[in-house]
Every structure is written in C-alpha cells, then in structure tokens.
Scaffold this motif. Structure first.
Motif, PDB file in Angstrom:
ATOM      1  N   SER A  44      36.901 -40.702 -18.686  1.00 25.13           N
ATOM      2  CA  SER A  44      36.650 -41.143 -17.315  1.00 25.13           C
ATOM      3  C   SER A  44      35.472 -42.100 -17.329  1.00 25.13           C
ATOM      4  O   SER A  44      34.461 -41.842 -18.000  1.00 25.13           O
ATOM      5  CB  SER A  44      36.346 -39.951 -16.403  1.00 25.13           C
ATOM      6  N   ILE A  45      35.603 -43.216 -16.609  1.00 24.93           N
ATOM      7  CA  ILE A  45      34.523 -44.200 -16.534  1.00 24.93           C
ATOM      8  C   ILE A  45      33.940 -44.251 -15.125  1.00 24.93           C
ATOM      9  O   ILE A  45      32.733 -44.164 -14.941  1.00 24.93           O
ATOM     10  CB  ILE A  45      35.030 -45.590 -16.968  1.00 24.93           C
ATOM     11  N   GLN A  46      34.800 -44.374 -14.122  1.00 19.92           N
ATOM     12  CA  GLN A  46      34.335 -44.352 -12.732  1.00 19.92           C
ATOM     13  C   GLN A  46      35.497 -43.994 -11.803  1.00 19.92           C
ATOM     14  O   GLN A  46      36.428 -44.781 -11.642  1.00 19.92           O
ATOM     15  CB  GLN A  46      33.744 -45.706 -12.322  1.00 19.92           C
ATOM     16  N   LYS A  47      35.447 -42.775 -11.249  1.00 21.37           N
ATOM     17  CA  LYS A  47      36.458 -42.295 -10.310  1.00 21.37           C
ATOM     18  C   LYS A  47      37.875 -42.476 -10.858  1.00 21.37           C
ATOM     19  O   LYS A  47      38.805 -42.828 -10.121  1.00 21.37           O
ATOM     20  CB  LYS A  47      36.319 -43.008  -8.962  1.00 21.37           C
ATOM     21  N   ASP A  48      38.020 -42.240 -12.145  1.00 19.79           N
ATOM     22  CA  ASP A  48      39.332 -42.363 -12.768  1.00 19.79           C
ATOM     23  C   ASP A  48      39.500 -41.264 -13.806  1.00 19.79           C
ATOM     24  O   ASP A  48      38.520 -40.669 -14.268  1.00 19.79           O
ATOM     25  CB  ASP A  48      39.514 -43.739 -13.419  1.00 19.79           C
ATOM     26  N   VAL A  81      47.023 -30.137 -13.363  1.00 23.39           N
ATOM     27  CA  VAL A  81      45.620 -30.505 -13.183  1.00 23.39           C
ATOM     28  C   VAL A  81      45.024 -29.719 -12.022  1.00 23.39           C
ATOM     29  O   VAL A  81      45.582 -29.711 -10.910  1.00 23.39           O
ATOM     30  CB  VAL A  81      45.479 -32.018 -12.913  1.00 23.39           C
ATOM     31  N   LYS A  82      43.888 -29.070 -12.293  1.00 22.67           N
ATOM     32  CA  LYS A  82      43.135 -28.382 -11.242  1.00 22.67           C
ATOM     33  C   LYS A  82      41.991 -29.286 -10.819  1.00 22.67           C
ATOM     34  O   LYS A  82      41.157 -29.675 -11.638  1.00 22.67           O
ATOM     35  CB  LYS A  82      42.595 -27.052 -11.755  1.00 22.67           C
ATOM     36  N   THR A  83      41.944 -29.651  -9.541  1.00 19.63           N
ATOM     37  CA  THR A  83      40.955 -30.595  -9.029  1.00 19.63           C
ATOM     38  C   THR A  83      39.664 -29.878  -8.653  1.00 19.63           C
ATOM     39  O   THR A  83      39.635 -28.642  -8.535  1.00 19.63           O
ATOM     40  CB  THR A  83      41.519 -31.318  -7.796  1.00 19.63           C
ATOM     41  N   LYS A  98      34.608 -31.895 -11.573  1.00 22.19           N
ATOM     42  CA  LYS A  98      35.155 -31.280 -12.774  1.00 22.19           C
ATOM     43  C   LYS A  98      36.639 -30.982 -12.601  1.00 22.19           C
ATOM     44  O   LYS A  98      37.057 -30.365 -11.626  1.00 22.19           O
ATOM     45  CB  LYS A  98      34.394 -29.992 -13.089  1.00 22.19           C
ATOM     46  N   TYR A  99      37.417 -31.408 -13.603  1.00 24.32           N
ATOM     47  CA  TYR A  99      38.859 -31.192 -13.610  1.00 24.32           C
ATOM     48  C   TYR A  99      39.232 -30.350 -14.833  1.00 24.32           C
ATOM     49  O   TYR A  99      38.552 -30.390 -15.864  1.00 24.32           O
ATOM     50  CB  TYR A  99      39.612 -32.524 -13.681  1.00 24.32           C
ATOM     51  N   LYS A 100      40.348 -29.614 -14.691  1.00 23.23           N
ATOM     52  CA  LYS A 100      40.911 -28.869 -15.812  1.00 23.23           C
ATOM     53  C   LYS A 100      42.366 -29.291 -15.980  1.00 23.23           C
ATOM     54  O   LYS A 100      43.129 -29.303 -15.013  1.00 23.23           O
ATOM     55  CB  LYS A 100      40.817 -27.364 -15.577  1.00 23.23           C
ATOM     56  N   VAL A 101      42.722 -29.625 -17.235  1.00 25.67           N
ATOM     57  CA  VAL A 101      44.051 -30.182 -17.510  1.00 25.67           C
ATOM     58  C   VAL A 101      44.710 -29.385 -18.629  1.00 25.67           C
ATOM     59  O   VAL A 101      44.056 -29.021 -19.613  1.00 25.67           O
ATOM     60  CB  VAL A 101      43.948 -31.667 -17.923  1.00 25.67           C
ATOM     61  N   LYS A 102      46.025 -29.114 -18.475  1.00 26.72           N
ATOM     62  CA  LYS A 102      46.785 -28.503 -19.564  1.00 26.72           C
ATOM     63  C   LYS A 102      48.213 -29.044 -19.549  1.00 26.72           C
ATOM     64  O   LYS A 102      48.738 -29.443 -18.505  1.00 26.72           O
ATOM     65  CB  LYS A 102      46.784 -26.982 -19.468  1.00 26.72           C
ATOM     66  N   ILE A 122      37.138 -31.834 -18.025  1.00 26.82           N
ATOM     67  CA  ILE A 122      36.489 -33.141 -18.034  1.00 26.82           C
ATOM     68  C   ILE A 122      35.839 -33.377 -16.683  1.00 26.82           C
ATOM     69  O   ILE A 122      36.344 -32.916 -15.642  1.00 26.82           O
ATOM     70  CB  ILE A 122      37.495 -34.275 -18.340  1.00 26.82           C
ATOM     71  N   THR A 123      34.725 -34.109 -16.702  1.00 26.69           N
ATOM     72  CA  THR A 123      34.044 -34.466 -15.459  1.00 26.69           C
ATOM     73  C   THR A 123      34.343 -35.916 -15.116  1.00 26.69           C
ATOM     74  O   THR A 123      34.060 -36.820 -15.917  1.00 26.69           O
ATOM     75  CB  THR A 123      32.523 -34.269 -15.589  1.00 26.69           C
ATOM     76  N   VAL A 124      34.923 -36.141 -13.962  1.00 23.15           N
ATOM     77  CA  VAL A 124      35.208 -37.495 -13.485  1.00 23.15           C
ATOM     78  C   VAL A 124      33.930 -38.055 -12.871  1.00 23.15           C
ATOM     79  O   VAL A 124      33.347 -37.459 -11.955  1.00 23.15           O
ATOM     80  CB  VAL A 124      36.356 -37.490 -12.458  1.00 23.15           C
ATOM     81  N   ARG A 125      33.486 -39.206 -13.395  1.00 21.36           N
ATOM     82  CA  ARG A 125      32.212 -39.778 -12.966  1.00 21.36           C
ATOM     83  C   ARG A 125      32.351 -40.493 -11.620  1.00 21.36           C
ATOM     84  O   ARG A 125      33.381 -41.109 -11.331  1.00 21.36           O
ATOM     85  CB  ARG A 125      31.694 -40.756 -14.016  1.00 21.36           C
ATOM     86  N   ASP A 126      31.258 -40.443 -10.883  1.00 20.15           N
ATOM     87  CA  ASP A 126      31.217 -41.132  -9.594  1.00 20.15           C
ATOM     88  C   ASP A 126      30.755 -42.579  -9.771  1.00 20.15           C
ATOM     89  O   ASP A 126      31.263 -43.492  -9.119  1.00 20.15           O
ATOM     90  CB  ASP A 126      30.269 -40.387  -8.647  1.00 20.15           C
ATOM     91  N   LYS A 127      29.776 -42.783 -10.676  1.00 20.32           N
ATOM     92  CA  LYS A 127      29.238 -44.125 -10.912  1.00 20.32           C
ATOM     93  C   LYS A 127      29.417 -44.506 -12.380  1.00 20.32           C
ATOM     94  O   LYS A 127      29.346 -43.658 -13.267  1.00 20.32           O
ATOM     95  CB  LYS A 127      27.756 -44.175 -10.539  1.00 20.32           C
ATOM     96  N   ILE A 128      29.609 -45.784 -12.597  1.00 17.84           N
ATOM     97  CA  ILE A 128      29.803 -46.287 -13.951  1.00 17.84           C
ATOM     98  C   ILE A 128      28.485 -46.220 -14.720  1.00 17.84           C
ATOM     99  O   ILE A 128      27.411 -46.481 -14.163  1.00 17.84           O
ATOM    100  CB  ILE A 128      30.347 -47.737 -13.900  1.00 17.84           C
ATOM    101  N   GLU A 129      28.546 -45.845 -15.984  1.00 22.47           N
ATOM    102  CA  GLU A 129      27.335 -45.657 -16.785  1.00 22.47           C
ATOM    103  C   GLU A 129      27.176 -46.700 -17.883  1.00 22.47           C
ATOM    104  O   GLU A 129      26.157 -46.718 -18.567  1.00 22.47           O
ATOM    105  CB  GLU A 129      27.348 -44.252 -17.411  1.00 22.47           C
ATOM    106  N   TYR A 130      28.150 -47.560 -18.096  1.00 24.54           N
ATOM    107  CA  TYR A 130      28.097 -48.609 -19.125  1.00 24.54           C
ATOM    108  C   TYR A 130      27.807 -48.016 -20.506  1.00 24.54           C
ATOM    109  O   TYR A 130      26.930 -48.472 -21.236  1.00 24.54           O
ATOM    110  CB  TYR A 130      27.049 -49.674 -18.768  1.00 24.54           C
ATOM    111  N   LYS A 131      28.558 -46.989 -20.830  1.00 21.87           N
ATOM    112  CA  LYS A 131      28.464 -46.353 -22.139  1.00 21.87           C
ATOM    113  C   LYS A 131      29.827 -46.386 -22.822  1.00 21.87           C
ATOM    114  O   LYS A 131      30.866 -46.401 -22.161  1.00 21.87           O
ATOM    115  CB  LYS A 131      27.989 -44.904 -22.006  1.00 21.87           C
TER     116      LYS A 131
END
Length: 736
Positions: A111-115, A138-140, A166-170, A189-198
């Motif tokens: 995840s990079i930004q809201k994706d 997927v659990k939202t 935080k999402y859970k996927v199987k 996995i944690t879906v980010r709110d803001k882009i971190e450029y990493k």
C-alpha cells in the motif's frame, strides 16, 4: 609418310627420350604464352575500368545516412532479440516448474496511499501467478467483510481510494490441489493515508520484454529538434592507440591481487597430506558402512607358511662358548596368557659374553623381520596360543643391534620370532597408522604461497623489496597486500581521437597532435589547456545508452575519453502501464563498471499519479542495488503517444517529485531529464530545481534559461569508439 612411321618405330631408347622431352618443352611453352597473353588482356581491362571510379569516393549516396541508421537499428534489434530469447528460455523453465506441481502460493500485500495491492506469488520463483482466478476475503478497518476476484487473471487484485487502516486478507479460492499449495491463513496490512515516498516491493511485478508487446509499450518519441550547430574546428577521428615501432620495452613489475584469489594453504596442505599418507576421511577405528560395532566382521585366518621342499644344510662351525649360547627354543608363555595385540620391543641388556664367529667364514646378519618363505623350517610353538615375544635367557639377552650367532649344528633352527601366529589380532595395530602430520602452516617459511591458478605470490619486505610469499605470510596479520609478477610492454604511442591518459582527457587530431585552446568537436565546444588536457570547467564528456545501442565494447568507450555513462534500466509500458526492464541494462552496467566508468541510470516514465511514480522509483532501486552508482538517477520525461501524455503539467510535476524524493530517501542523487520544450511548458521546472536537471537541446549553445541545468545533451548523432552507430552525447557540469 611411311619413312616417318618406320623411323618412329625403329628409334633407339635415347632417341625416344629426346623426342618426348622436346614435345614436353614445346607444350609448356605454348601454355605459358597463352596464360601471359590472357593476363595482359585482363589487366588492360581493369586499368580501363578503374579510371571510371576516380573521384567516386567523395560522392555521397542519396539516403546514405538513413541506410546507416537503419543498419544500426537493425543491429540493436538483433542484440535485444538475443537477450529476449534468453529471457523466454527462463520463462519456459518457470512454466515447467509449475507443471511439475507442488507450487506454493503466497500473497504479497502493498500500500502506498489509500490503495491495496494483493499479489499472488510463486514462492519459489518470486513471480506473479497468472491465468488463475484467485478470490480473497478482506476484513476492513470498519469491521466489514468483502470479497474480491482477480477477474483478468493477471495475478493482481488492485483497489484504490479505500479507507485507511488495518486490513486482513486471506485466499478463499481456489483450494489447494496437486499443482498449487494455497494457504488459507490471514495476512494483515495497514493501508496508508498519506504517501511516504519510500521503496515498496515491486520486484514480482517487473516484466521482461519477452512478456509484453514491445511495439506498443516502448514508444518513446524524440521530439528534440536540431536548432543550430557549431562548425567543427577539429575533425572528429576515432580513438586509436598505436605503439611506435622500435620504441617498445618490456618491463617486469608487480601487480596487487585480491586475497580471494589466493590458494588457502590449509586446504592445499590438507589435500596433499591425505594424498601422501592415504588416510581415509573417517576415523581409523570407525566401522565402515554396513558394519555393526557389536559384531565386527570376521577376519580371515592367516595360513601357515608352506614348508620348504628341501632343508638347506650348512657347514658345521666351531662350537661357541656354552655360556653365551642362546636357547634353542623360546620359553613358553603361561597357558593362561592371552596374545598381546601389539608386540613390544625386547628389553635391551648387555650380554655377559659375546660369541665370536669363525674368522674363516662369518655368518650373515639375520633379518630382523620374517620373510614370506623362510629358508629354514619353522619350529611351531608348543601350544595353540603362541607368544609374540620370546623370553630371552638372562645370560644371553640380545642387544639393540642383533649380531650373528653361530649355530652348534649343521641344521639351522628357525628363530622364535618367525613362528607364524595361528590367528592374527582382531584389529590392526595402532602403529600401522602413519604418524606424520602436516606442518604448522603459521610457522611454515619454506612452502611457496600461490594463487588459485598456480602463480607464485610475492610480498614487500621492510625495505620495500619484493620476495616470494610463504605459507606463514598468509597468516601474518601485518601483511595486507600480496602481489604477482606481470610483464608490461611500454614505449611511445601515437594517439588519435579522445584519450584518457593519467587521469586527464585529451583530443588528438588525425595527425596525432594534441589540440589546445577552444575547439568545437562534433558540435560541442571545449576548452583545452596549453598542455592539451581538457579544462574541466568546460564540463565532462559522457554518453547515455539503452538497448538501442546494442552490444558495447566498454573498454574502448573508456579509452575514448568518455568519463561517465547514464544507462536506461527500464520503462513503464505506454499502453498497459507494466514495469519493464531494459534487456541490455544488466550487461551495460556490469561492462561500464568493470571498465572504470562513472555510472548513472535513467527510467522512462509513463506514471499517471504519484503512486505509480513511487512504484517506478522502487523498481529502479531494486535494479541498481549492489552497483556503484556515482551519477544521479534520472526520470526521463518525454512524449510517447501513450498514457503518460494524457496528464496535465501539475500532475506530471507531482510524478517527477514523487520519483525523485523516493530515490533521494534511499540515499541516491536524483534528477529529471527533458528537452527544452517540456521543461518550459509541460512541467513546473522551478519547483523541481532542488533536483538535478538534465537538459536536452541540440544547439550550438543552450538557450534554456528557466532554471539551472546540470547536464546538457547536445547531440544524438555522436560517434564513440566501442559503439556501433550513433550515440547521445552529453556534457556534465556537476564537477565529477
């Protein structure tokens, strides 16, 4: 006529020989004359025709440059095709592995930004698994449960503009079978709110050109026009270096080598020791495979030696002193005594009297060990359990060095030590194992140290002189450098073209003379010092390359005065947006680095948002890992007639910033490549001034002035030794 026939049939042998010789000479003369006349005629025709071509060499054929360009492009395509063929072979191997079954499927979530990107990966190959309709649950973050399918079966499920958290996927479909092993465990996995450029992991998404339709994906359009050109003041000539005859000298020298190429003395000594002694790798007393320690294999009994067919007789000798005569047979051991496994040496004692042999005929010195066929009939031991050591008579104990003792009778009796044993001991005596050991390598100052290829090595002593290296030097922590002998040929050379000599750059004209002052070479203006060296204030010469330049001789490029190269590592597809590696990238970066050139890279973007820009930067970071990148990492921003052309200047500027910042956050310098038109109109160049600007403008001098520029691409028609066809030429003002 009859007379002629008569003479021919009645000639003598001598006449026949003379006649035949004359005929042969006549025939040879006719053939030679015919050949000479034919050659003269051909020469006249050639000379006449040759006059027609006088001056034609200066006439250029219409469309010649176009034909050359086509030929160069074809050569580049062939080189790329060879690389693609190798990539296709690798893919076929991967497919065969999947067909073999038991492929473990794992998920890679990013995840990079809201994706949220869910990728289904072959754990063994690290590649996406296509052609399967995966379905996930997927659990939202809000507690809802949703399902997503990989409808296009490309191995990726991608969701954008989703709730951060935080999402859970199987994986819920398909189930494991004989081909794929699929885990149903949840992955968070944690879906980010803001882009971190990493950097994110996109290695599993990178494709080869064999996996895509290159014709619709690699569609960069070079719209940089030639505005003006400088008139060359010096004719460009290819870089050459020729040794002048009569000046060559061969010198012996020493070259430092890497420690990894030194043969490890411990391994050398160990191998040699095992070979010399024949010691097996296992313990001497360890049972072999299949043997039982409790029930060792039975040993064969040693057969008794054969009796001689005739007993030898000896001449009688004078009787010795009775007090010095040895006993005629060994004293028996007590019945309860068991045979010892290892015979011990008899105690040494001084005899009370040494018998004197007969002076007329001394007896021979007896052998200390028994022979296979004794000359004397052996006297068997009186009991079934023989002793291996005879008990000497106190008055006549043998000395450390046996002496010949005369016998009292004409018939010799066997020594007790040759009596055969009825049964040998159960295991070999320990003394049978060699007792030799390898030298103490750390103190070995005699064995010569060598490379793995067998070359003798040398070290410097305290006076700076070289001496042969020994094993002990390998373990000496104060000795850091090892050398090998090399022979070099030196002399005076004649140079032409660009040359790198002792760290300075020169240009030699076609007559081999250094140029000085301000000069224009291939449309670029340079300033040379009075000694001919290039003034670095006028910039450093470099090139940029991609698959279109084909196979490159990088040593020739280095010797032509080029100091750096910017290599295309990949591009995003203009149609599908796939991340694709340049098929010549790995070959180019390895070759350029090995030749000693400074290296930078560039990536042709088709990103349409910041998220894709971070992905592009992440791909580049993965490709350049492990290489020495001394020049910046550039984002190539140009038209393509594809997806990247459809975004506005603001979005394109954000793409450039996201790429450059992600690169810089990983410790590299970054920058933007664009022509003057795009820098002026299609990006906000001033907002990108904190990054390096690489300007493309084909003119006598740059006229771009909106921002500073750190590199200038002044031509796409350059000529450099080692590269077939044209190449992009650049001047760097970054000071290195």
């Amino acid at each position: 006529m009859g007379k002629v026939v008569y003479k021919l049939t009645h000639m003598s042998a001598v006449d026949y020989i003379i006649a035949l010789t004359s005929a042969a000479v006549l025939i040879l003369a006719v053939v030679t004359g015919t050949m000479y006349l034919g050659a003269k005629s051909s020469q006249a025709q050639i000379e006449t025709f040759a006059e027609i071509g006088v001056g034609i060499e200066d006439i250029h054929m219409i469309g010649e440059s176009g034909l050359v360009a086509i030929a160069d492009a074809q050569a580049s395509r062939l080189a790329a095709a060879e690389t693609e063929a190798e990539q296709e072979e690798d893919q076929e191997e991967e497919k065969e592995q999947e067909k073999a079954g038991d492929t473990e499927v794992v998920m890679n979530l990013t995840s990079i930004q809201k994706d949220l990107k869910i990728k289904f990966i072959n754990k063994k190959t690290g590649k996406l698994i296509p052609n399967i309709e995966f379905e996930v649950e997927v659990k939202t973050p809000s507690g809802n449960t949703v399902t997503y399918k990989d409808d296009d079966k490309d191995g990726i499920i991608y969701k954008t503009d989703i709730e951060p958290g935080k999402y859970k996927v199987k994986i819920i479909s398909p189930a494991s079978d004989s081909t794929y092993q699929i885990s149903a465990e949840e992955t968070a996995i944690t879906v980010r709110d803001k882009i971190e450029y990493k950097k994110v992991d996109v290695s599993d998404e990178v494709k080869t050109e064999a996996q895509v339709n290159v014709a619709v994906e690699d569609t960069k359009v070079n719209e940089t026009v030639v505005e003006s050109t400088n008139t060359d003041t010096v004719e460009w000539v290819e870089s050459t270096k020729t040794l002048i005859d009569g000046t060559e000298e061969t010198e012996e020298g020493y070259e430092k080598i890497d420690r990894s190429s030194i043969a490890d003395p411990a391994q050398q000594a160990s191998a040699g020791f095992r070979l010399l002694t024949g010691i097996d790798a296992r313990e001497p007393d360890a049972p072999t495979e299949g043997e039982d320690e409790q029930n060792p294999p039975k040993e064969e009994e040693t057969p008794e030696p054969e009796k001689p067919t005739a007993e030898p007789t000896q001449a009688p000798e004078p009787e010795p002193d009775p007090t010095a005569a040895p006993t005629e047979k060994p004293v028996e051991a007590p019945p309860t005594a068991a045979p010892t496994e290892k015979p011990t040496a008899a105690p040494t004692a001084v005899p009370t009297q040494k018998p004197t042999p007969a002076p007329e005929k001394p007896t021979e010195k007896p052998a200390p060990a028994p022979t296979e066929k004794p000359t004397a009939k052996p006297t068997p031991a009186p009991t079934g359990i023989p002793t291996q050591k005879p008990t000497p008579v106190p008055t006549a104990a043998p000395t450390g060095k046996p002496t010949a003792a005369p016998t009292a009778t004409a018939k010799a009796t066997a020594s007790p030590t040759v009596s055969p044993s009825a049964k040998p001991s159960g295991s070999p005596a320990p003394s049978a194992t060699p007792t030799a050991t390898p030298k103490n390598l750390k103190e070995d100052t005699t064995s010569v140290l060598k490379t793995t290829s067998g070359e003798v090595l040398y070290v410097k002593d305290g006076d700076g002189h070289f001496r042969e290296a020994k094993y002990a030097d390998y373990y000496n922590s104060s000795i850091k450098e090892f050398y090998r002998k090399v022979s070099t040929t030196k002399g005076e050379y004649r140079y032409t073209g660009w040359q790198e000599i002792d760290g300075a750059t020169y240009f030699f004209d076609k007559n081999g003379n250094k140029v000085t002052g301000e000069q224009v070479i291939q449309g670029a203006k340079y300033t040379f010092n009075s000694d001919g060296s290039l003034n670095t204030g006028s910039g450093h010469l470099g090139i940029d390359v991609s698959k279109w330049n084909g196979n490159i001789d990088w040593n020739a490029v280095k010797n032509s005065g080029v100091s750096y190269v910017i290599i295309r590592c990949g591009y995003r597809g203009s149609t599908t947006g796939a991340l694709i590696e340049d098929p010549m990238f790995r070959s180019n970066i390895k070759g350029a680095s090995a030749a000693g050139l400074k290296v930078g890279v560039y990536f042709f973007t088709q990103a349409v948002n910041e998220v894709e820009a971070v992905e592009e930067a992440s791909m580049v970071l993965g490709l350049i890992k492990g290489y020495n990148i001394s020049y910046p990492v550039f984002l190539d921003v140009e038209p393509s007639n594809g997806r990247g052309d459809k975004i506005d200047a603001g979005t394109r500027t954000a793409v450039c910033r996201a790429f450059c910042q992600t690169i810089q956050n990983s410790g590299y310098k970054s920058g933007i490549y664009a022509n003057k038109t795009w820098l002026n109109s299609y990006v906000d160049a001033p907002s990108l001034a904190s990054y390096k600007i690489w300007l493309a403008q084909y003119a006598a001098a740059p006229s771009y002035s909106k921002t500073k520029y750190d590199m200038w691409q002044y031509s796409s028609k350059g000529k450099v030794a080692g590269i077939s066809g044209s190449v992009d030429m650049n001047i760097s003002y970054m000071g290195y």
